[in-house]
Design a protein around this motif. Structure first.
Motif, PDB file in Angstrom:
ATOM      1  N   GLY A   1       0.796  -1.215   0.000  1.00 30.46           N
ATOM      2  CA  GLY A   1       0.000   0.000   0.000  1.00 30.46           C
ATOM      3  C   GLY A   1       0.832   1.271   0.000  1.00 30.46           C
ATOM      4  N   LYS A   2       0.165   2.364  -0.288  1.00 30.25           N
ATOM      5  CA  LYS A   2       0.792   3.687  -0.283  1.00 30.25           C
ATOM      6  C   LYS A   2       0.322   4.464   0.944  1.00 30.25           C
ATOM      7  N   VAL A   3       1.203   5.298   1.466  1.00 29.64           N
ATOM      8  CA  VAL A   3       0.835   6.078   2.657  1.00 29.64           C
ATOM      9  C   VAL A   3      -0.376   6.966   2.388  1.00 29.64           C
ATOM     10  N   GLU A   4      -0.483   7.452   1.166  1.00 27.76           N
ATOM     11  CA  GLU A   4      -1.609   8.317   0.829  1.00 27.76           C
ATOM     12  C   GLU A   4      -2.945   7.567   0.898  1.00 27.76           C
ATOM     13  N   GLU A   5      -2.897   6.257   0.659  1.00 30.67           N
ATOM     14  CA  GLU A   5      -4.125   5.463   0.717  1.00 30.67           C
ATOM     15  C   GLU A   5      -4.612   5.300   2.158  1.00 30.67           C
ATOM     16  N   VAL A   6      -3.681   5.195   3.086  1.00 30.35           N
ATOM     17  CA  VAL A   6      -4.074   5.156   4.496  1.00 30.35           C
ATOM     18  C   VAL A   6      -4.581   6.532   4.929  1.00 30.35           C
ATOM     19  N   ALA A   7      -3.899   7.575   4.480  1.00 31.08           N
ATOM     20  CA  ALA A   7      -4.331   8.933   4.817  1.00 31.08           C
ATOM     21  C   ALA A   7      -5.775   9.179   4.377  1.00 31.08           C
ATOM     22  N   SER A   8      -6.127   8.704   3.193  1.00 26.48           N
ATOM     23  CA  SER A   8      -7.496   8.891   2.698  1.00 26.48           C
ATOM     24  C   SER A   8      -8.510   8.211   3.610  1.00 26.48           C
ATOM     25  N   ALA A   9      -8.144   7.033   4.124  1.00 26.38           N
ATOM     26  CA  ALA A   9      -9.038   6.320   5.036  1.00 26.38           C
ATOM     27  C   ALA A   9      -9.216   7.093   6.343  1.00 26.38           C
ATOM     28  N   VAL A  10      -8.126   7.672   6.837  1.00 26.12           N
ATOM     29  CA  VAL A  10      -8.201   8.444   8.088  1.00 26.12           C
ATOM     30  C   VAL A  10      -9.097   9.661   7.906  1.00 26.12           C
ATOM     31  N   LEU A  11      -8.914  10.375   6.804  1.00 22.99           N
ATOM     32  CA  LEU A  11      -9.740  11.560   6.559  1.00 22.99           C
ATOM     33  C   LEU A  11     -11.212  11.187   6.434  1.00 22.99           C
ATOM     34  N   TYR A  12     -11.490  10.073   5.785  1.00 19.44           N
ATOM     35  CA  TYR A  12     -12.873   9.612   5.693  1.00 19.44           C
ATOM     36  C   TYR A  12     -13.460   9.373   7.080  1.00 19.44           C
ATOM     37  N   LEU A  13     -12.726   8.668   7.936  1.00 16.36           N
ATOM     38  CA  LEU A  13     -13.240   8.340   9.263  1.00 16.36           C
ATOM     39  C   LEU A  13     -13.449   9.587  10.123  1.00 16.36           C
ATOM     40  N   CYS A  14     -12.692  10.628   9.867  1.00 19.76           N
ATOM     41  CA  CYS A  14     -12.879  11.885  10.604  1.00 19.76           C
ATOM     42  C   CYS A  14     -14.022  12.727  10.041  1.00 19.76           C
ATOM     43  N   SER A  15     -14.333  12.540   8.776  1.00 23.11           N
ATOM     44  CA  SER A  15     -15.287  13.405   8.105  1.00 23.11           C
ATOM     45  C   SER A  15     -16.730  13.069   8.461  1.00 23.11           C
ATOM     46  N   ASP A  16     -17.638  13.984   8.120  1.00 18.85           N
ATOM     47  CA  ASP A  16     -19.056  13.747   8.329  1.00 18.85           C
ATOM     48  C   ASP A  16     -19.589  12.638   7.433  1.00 18.85           C
ATOM     49  N   ASP A  17     -18.822  12.267   6.408  1.00 21.30           N
ATOM     50  CA  ASP A  17     -19.222  11.136   5.566  1.00 21.30           C
ATOM     51  C   ASP A  17     -19.278   9.847   6.387  1.00 21.30           C
ATOM     52  N   ALA A  18     -18.538   9.824   7.493  1.00 21.02           N
ATOM     53  CA  ALA A  18     -18.515   8.650   8.375  1.00 21.02           C
ATOM     54  C   ALA A  18     -19.266   8.913   9.671  1.00 21.02           C
ATOM     55  N   ALA A  19     -20.281   9.765   9.612  1.00 23.91           N
ATOM     56  CA  ALA A  19     -20.995  10.189  10.822  1.00 23.91           C
ATOM     57  C   ALA A  19     -21.673   9.041  11.561  1.00 23.91           C
ATOM     58  N   PHE A  20     -21.962   7.945  10.865  1.00 28.61           N
ATOM     59  CA  PHE A  20     -22.630   6.812  11.495  1.00 28.61           C
ATOM     60  C   PHE A  20     -21.657   5.662  11.740  1.00 28.61           C
ATOM     61  N   THR A  21     -20.365   5.969  11.713  1.00 26.02           N
ATOM     62  CA  THR A  21     -19.329   4.950  11.873  1.00 26.02           C
ATOM     63  C   THR A  21     -18.515   5.233  13.126  1.00 26.02           C
ATOM     64  N   THR A  22     -18.588   4.335  14.090  1.00 26.66           N
ATOM     65  CA  THR A  22     -17.753   4.450  15.284  1.00 26.66           C
ATOM     66  C   THR A  22     -17.488   3.055  15.840  1.00 26.66           C
ATOM     67  N   GLY A  23     -16.353   2.905  16.502  1.00 24.58           N
ATOM     68  CA  GLY A  23     -15.958   1.606  17.024  1.00 24.58           C
ATOM     69  C   GLY A  23     -15.532   0.633  15.942  1.00 24.58           C
ATOM     70  N   HIS A  24     -15.158   1.168  14.790  1.00 29.42           N
ATOM     71  CA  HIS A  24     -14.833   0.325  13.635  1.00 29.42           C
ATOM     72  C   HIS A  24     -13.321   0.253  13.421  1.00 29.42           C
ATOM     73  N   ALA A  25     -12.843  -0.946  13.081  1.00 29.58           N
ATOM     74  CA  ALA A  25     -11.432  -1.143  12.718  1.00 29.58           C
ATOM     75  C   ALA A  25     -11.384  -1.366  11.209  1.00 29.58           C
ATOM     76  N   LEU A  26     -11.011  -0.330  10.484  1.00 28.63           N
ATOM     77  CA  LEU A  26     -11.060  -0.329   9.018  1.00 28.63           C
ATOM     78  C   LEU A  26      -9.771  -0.888   8.427  1.00 28.63           C
ATOM     79  N   ALA A  27      -9.855  -2.032   7.789  1.00 20.03           N
ATOM     80  CA  ALA A  27      -8.684  -2.630   7.150  1.00 20.03           C
ATOM     81  C   ALA A  27      -8.367  -1.893   5.856  1.00 20.03           C
ATOM     82  N   VAL A  28      -7.120  -1.477   5.722  1.00 22.85           N
ATOM     83  CA  VAL A  28      -6.618  -0.874   4.487  1.00 22.85           C
ATOM     84  C   VAL A  28      -5.518  -1.834   4.020  1.00 22.85           C
ATOM     85  N   ASP A  29      -5.937  -2.900   3.319  1.00 27.77           N
ATOM     86  CA  ASP A  29      -5.078  -4.065   3.222  1.00 27.77           C
ATOM     87  C   ASP A  29      -4.958  -4.718   1.848  1.00 27.77           C
ATOM     88  N   GLY A  30      -5.477  -4.055   0.829  1.00 32.36           N
ATOM     89  CA  GLY A  30      -5.355  -4.638  -0.507  1.00 32.36           C
ATOM     90  C   GLY A  30      -5.984  -6.006  -0.637  1.00 32.36           C
TER      91      GLY A  30
END
Length: 253
Positions: free
Chosen positions: A219-248
């Motif tokens: 993986g690329k560091v930018e791909e993990v960064a995108s996942a982090v920004l998603y989890l912080c954003s309001d797009d993930a407003a109904f997501t909590t307690g989740h372990a998001l695999a960024v694993d190809g």
């Protein structure tokens, strides 16, 4: 620049290189004020320079996340500098273990658990009251696919990342009705300095690292960064307690 994080402030630990640096830069590109924290002063200051050169706003605070006084000071300086805290990416972590469980040492155990578990716990301990005072926010912790399964010859590291997921899920439930979301990202093998130390000295290991991902690459560091920004954003407003695999696709096998 999007407006989804307009006027917000984020703390990123372990931001002097790798995933932390890429995520700090991605946050800054979205218009956030970024507090860069790292034990490596040169790396942390370098990240701030890159952010400012791209037109972003950032400050560096040296911090050893295993020391409560330094974590407390990191959060205090965030408030004194920017007046608020909205998001945190607790990313600081280490791996120094490459042997069977019975060959490990107490020093290795203490070092890995100190940074990877105690460090995340201390950061959340001092971030959560600030987010409560702010009226909500989001925290993302760096775990690993090793926290979702086994990691032969890295048993202590694996245990530390399982613990990060446990801290994440528990905090998520405790603060779910307080407007605070807590999630984790679980990267597989990512192209970082940590990867290069572990694999690039042995080309066969590097080839194996790519092959364990069904997509055929690491993986690329930018791909993990995108996942982090998603989890912080309001797009993930109904997501909590989740372990998001960024694993190809590695965990799908």
């Amino acid at each position: 620049m999007s407006m989804r994080f307009s006027g917000k402030v984020v703390v990123v630990t372990g931001a002097g290189a790798g995933i932390g640096r890429a995520t700090a830069m991605a946050f800054a590109a979205e218009g956030l004020k970024v507090v860069v924290a790292d034990l490596d002063v040169s790396g942390g200051e370098g990240t701030v320079e890159l952010i400012r050169a791209a037109g972003g706003t950032s400050v560096f605070v040296p911090c050893n996340v295993t020391l409560e006084a330094q974590v407390r000071q990191l959060m205090a300086q965030t408030i004194s500098t920017y007046g608020r805290l909205d998001y945190a990416f607790n990313n600081a972590g280490i791996e120094i273990e490459h042997g069977r469980l019975a060959d490990g040492t107490q020093d290795e155990f203490d070092a890995i658990m100190g940074v990877n578990v105690k460090g995340v716990w201390l950061c959340m301990k001092y971030q959560l009251p600030l987010l409560l005072a702010q009226g909500g926010g989001a925290i993302v912790n760096t775990a690993s696919v090793a926290g979702l399964g086994a990691a032969p010859k890295m048993s202590i590291y694996s245990a530390s990342k399982h613990a990060v997921i446990g801290l994440t899920k528990s905090a998520a439930i405790e603060y779910a009705k307080k407007g605070i979301r807590v999630n984790a990202v679980c990267p597989a093998v990512i192209d970082t300095d940590m990867f290069r130390r572990a694999y690039e000295a042995d080309p066969k290991k590097a080839e194996y690292a790519a092959a364990i991902h069904p997509v055929g690459r690491i993986g690329k560091v930018e791909e993990v960064a995108s996942a982090v920004l998603y989890l912080c954003s309001d797009d993930a407003a109904f997501t909590t307690g989740h372990a998001l695999a960024v694993d190809g696709g590695a965990l799908a096998i």
